[in-house]
Write a protein that holds these residues in place. Structure first.
Motif, short mmCIF file in Angstrom:
data_model
loop_
_atom_site.label_atom_id
_atom_site.label_comp_id
_atom_site.label_asym_id
_atom_site.label_seq_id
_atom_site.Cartn_x
_atom_site.Cartn_y
_atom_site.Cartn_z
N ILE A 85 0.84 -1.21 0.00
CA ILE A 85 0.00 0.00 0.00
C ILE A 85 0.87 1.25 0.00
O ILE A 85 0.62 2.22 -0.74
CB ILE A 85 -0.93 -0.02 1.22
CG1 ILE A 85 -1.94 -1.19 1.09
CG2 ILE A 85 -1.68 1.31 1.35
CD1 ILE A 85 -2.78 -1.39 2.32
N TRP A 86 1.91 1.23 0.83
CA TRP A 86 2.86 2.36 0.87
C TRP A 86 3.53 2.52 -0.49
O TRP A 86 3.67 3.64 -1.01
CB TRP A 86 3.90 2.09 1.96
CG TRP A 86 4.87 3.22 2.20
CD1 TRP A 86 4.68 4.54 1.90
CD2 TRP A 86 6.16 3.11 2.78
NE1 TRP A 86 5.79 5.27 2.27
CE2 TRP A 86 6.71 4.43 2.81
CE3 TRP A 86 6.91 2.06 3.30
CZ2 TRP A 86 7.97 4.68 3.33
CZ3 TRP A 86 8.17 2.31 3.81
CH2 TRP A 86 8.69 3.61 3.83
N VAL A 123 4.36 5.41 -5.67
CA VAL A 123 4.38 5.31 -7.13
C VAL A 123 3.41 6.32 -7.74
O VAL A 123 3.74 7.01 -8.71
CB VAL A 123 4.03 3.88 -7.58
CG1 VAL A 123 3.77 3.84 -9.08
CG2 VAL A 123 5.16 2.92 -7.23
N PHE A 124 2.21 6.40 -7.18
CA PHE A 124 1.20 7.33 -7.70
C PHE A 124 1.71 8.76 -7.61
O PHE A 124 1.58 9.55 -8.56
CB PHE A 124 -0.11 7.18 -6.91
CG PHE A 124 -1.17 8.16 -7.31
CD1 PHE A 124 -1.93 7.94 -8.46
CD2 PHE A 124 -1.43 9.29 -6.54
CE1 PHE A 124 -2.91 8.85 -8.84
CE2 PHE A 124 -2.41 10.20 -6.91
CZ PHE A 124 -3.15 9.97 -8.07
N THR A 125 2.29 9.14 -6.47
CA THR A 125 2.82 10.50 -6.28
C THR A 125 3.94 10.80 -7.26
O THR A 125 4.01 11.89 -7.85
CB THR A 125 3.32 10.68 -4.84
OG1 THR A 125 2.26 10.39 -3.93
CG2 THR A 125 3.81 12.09 -4.61
N ARG A 137 4.54 13.47 -14.68
CA ARG A 137 3.60 13.95 -15.70
C ARG A 137 3.52 15.48 -15.71
O ARG A 137 3.21 16.09 -16.75
CB ARG A 137 2.22 13.36 -15.46
CG ARG A 137 2.14 11.85 -15.74
CD ARG A 137 0.73 11.33 -15.57
NE ARG A 137 -0.18 11.95 -16.54
CZ ARG A 137 -1.49 11.71 -16.59
NH1 ARG A 137 -2.04 10.87 -15.71
NH2 ARG A 137 -2.25 12.29 -17.48
N MET A 138 3.80 16.10 -14.57
CA MET A 138 3.80 17.56 -14.49
C MET A 138 5.13 18.16 -14.92
O MET A 138 5.34 19.37 -14.83
CB MET A 138 3.47 18.00 -13.05
CG MET A 138 2.06 17.62 -12.61
SD MET A 138 1.76 17.98 -10.86
CE MET A 138 1.99 19.76 -10.83
N GLY A 139 6.06 17.29 -15.36
CA GLY A 139 7.36 17.77 -15.82
C GLY A 139 8.38 17.95 -14.72
O GLY A 139 9.49 18.45 -14.96
N SER A 163 14.43 16.94 -6.05
CA SER A 163 14.83 16.08 -4.94
C SER A 163 13.72 15.13 -4.51
O SER A 163 13.98 13.96 -4.20
CB SER A 163 15.26 16.93 -3.74
OG SER A 163 16.37 17.73 -4.07
N GLN A 164 12.47 15.61 -4.50
CA GLN A 164 11.38 14.79 -4.02
C GLN A 164 11.15 13.56 -4.90
O GLN A 164 10.90 12.46 -4.40
CB GLN A 164 10.09 15.61 -3.93
CG GLN A 164 8.96 14.90 -3.21
CD GLN A 164 9.34 14.50 -1.80
OE1 GLN A 164 9.88 15.30 -1.04
NE2 GLN A 164 9.07 13.25 -1.43
N VAL A 165 11.25 13.73 -6.22
CA VAL A 165 11.09 12.59 -7.13
C VAL A 165 12.20 11.58 -6.88
O VAL A 165 11.96 10.36 -6.82
CB VAL A 165 11.09 13.06 -8.60
CG1 VAL A 165 11.20 11.87 -9.55
CG2 VAL A 165 9.83 13.85 -8.90
N ALA A 166 13.43 12.06 -6.73
CA ALA A 166 14.56 11.16 -6.48
C ALA A 166 14.36 10.40 -5.16
O ALA A 166 14.60 9.19 -5.09
CB ALA A 166 15.86 11.95 -6.44
N LYS A 167 13.90 11.11 -4.14
CA LYS A 167 13.68 10.45 -2.84
C LYS A 167 12.57 9.41 -2.94
O LYS A 167 12.65 8.34 -2.34
CB LYS A 167 13.33 11.50 -1.78
CG LYS A 167 14.50 12.39 -1.39
CD LYS A 167 14.08 13.43 -0.35
CE LYS A 167 15.25 14.33 0.04
NZ LYS A 167 14.84 15.37 1.00
N ASN A 168 11.50 9.73 -3.69
CA ASN A 168 10.40 8.77 -3.85
C ASN A 168 10.86 7.51 -4.57
O ASN A 168 10.50 6.39 -4.19
CB ASN A 168 9.25 9.42 -4.61
CG ASN A 168 8.48 10.41 -3.77
OD1 ASN A 168 8.59 10.41 -2.55
ND2 ASN A 168 7.69 11.25 -4.41
#
Length: 236
Positions: free
Chosen positions: A135-136, A141-143, A149-151, A156-161
């Motif tokens: 679930i986590w 993945v969704f975030t 998709r927003m470019g 940093s946040q994408v890399a951390k995710n």
């Protein structure tokens, strides 16, 4: 190259090398199970009444439940000179094969089970933990997909995710590995089979671990790309 990228690359290389070597060698892990002593037999017999059958009484039917265990097995050394053979002789066929059993599904009457449903509740706990991770995992993945998709890629946040996703996959693999090893070791110490021994064999999907480490590496590459982009922006 940052230190995390070095660590993840080294771990990935180590996992790939070990995976290739173990697949080529086809390693099984025997845990020193003592041989069965006393009377032994391995034969085809009529199914006893207490194995899943139903007795009809004046008050209705009484079901006899069984407990099932799936184990990997190998012939024991003390059974040298003995083996399972299948022979079929008909007017058109005369064939004999030596049967090498590698995996067995064992059933025992619930009343005679040496340790009840012990592995079952362990499986339930592991399943609950993995579902929680799942679930986590889906939430992250969704975030991440929404940000991409927003470019918003080199942030940093994408890399951390992406690094979190990789770590979750690695954790799921390690949980399955530890749980399967612990359960098999317990079964080895409690199950006695005629002419066969229970062994441990790693059947966890190694690709889950490789994918997790690969995503962790990608996360560090994205961070490096972010730093380069910021340097370029400052230069301009």
């Amino acid at each position: 190259m940052n230190y995390k990228l070095r660590i993840y690359c080294t771990m990935l290389l180590f996992v790939i090398v070990v995976s290739v070597l173990t697949s080529q060698c086809n390693l099984n892990y025997t845990l020193n199970q003592p041989p069965a002593v006393g009377e032994r037999s391995l034969e085809v017999v009529d199914i006893p009444a207490n194995f899943g059958s139903t007795d009809t009484t004046n008050n209705g039917g009484i079901s006899h439940h069984t407990v099932t265990y799936e184990v990997n097995v190998v012939p024991t050394e003390h059974a040298s000179g003995k083996a399972l053979f299948s022979t079929v002789v008909t007017p058109d066929v005369n064939q004999t094969y030596k049967v090498n059993m590698q995996k067995a599904k064992l059933e025992v009457a619930a009343s005679d089970a040496p340790f009840g449903n012990f592995p079952m509740w362990v499986y339930v706990i592991v399943a609950v933990v993995i579902i929680g991770f799942g679930i986590w995992f889906l939430g992250i993945v969704f975030t991440t997909i929404r940000s991409i998709r927003m470019g918003e890629i080199f942030i940093s946040q994408v890399a951390k995710n992406i690094e979190k996703i990789g770590m979750i996959l690695c954790s799921i693999y390690l949980i399955e590995l530890i749980a399967s090893y612990a359960i098999t070791q317990y079964l080895i110490n409690h199950i006695q089979l005629a002419y066969y021994a229970v062994i441990y064999k790693n059947e966890c999907n190694i690709m889950v671990l490789i994918m997790g480490l690969s995503l962790a590496i990608i996360s560090q590459i994205i961070l490096m790309g972010k730093d380069l982009k910021e340097e370029q922006d400052l230069t301009i």
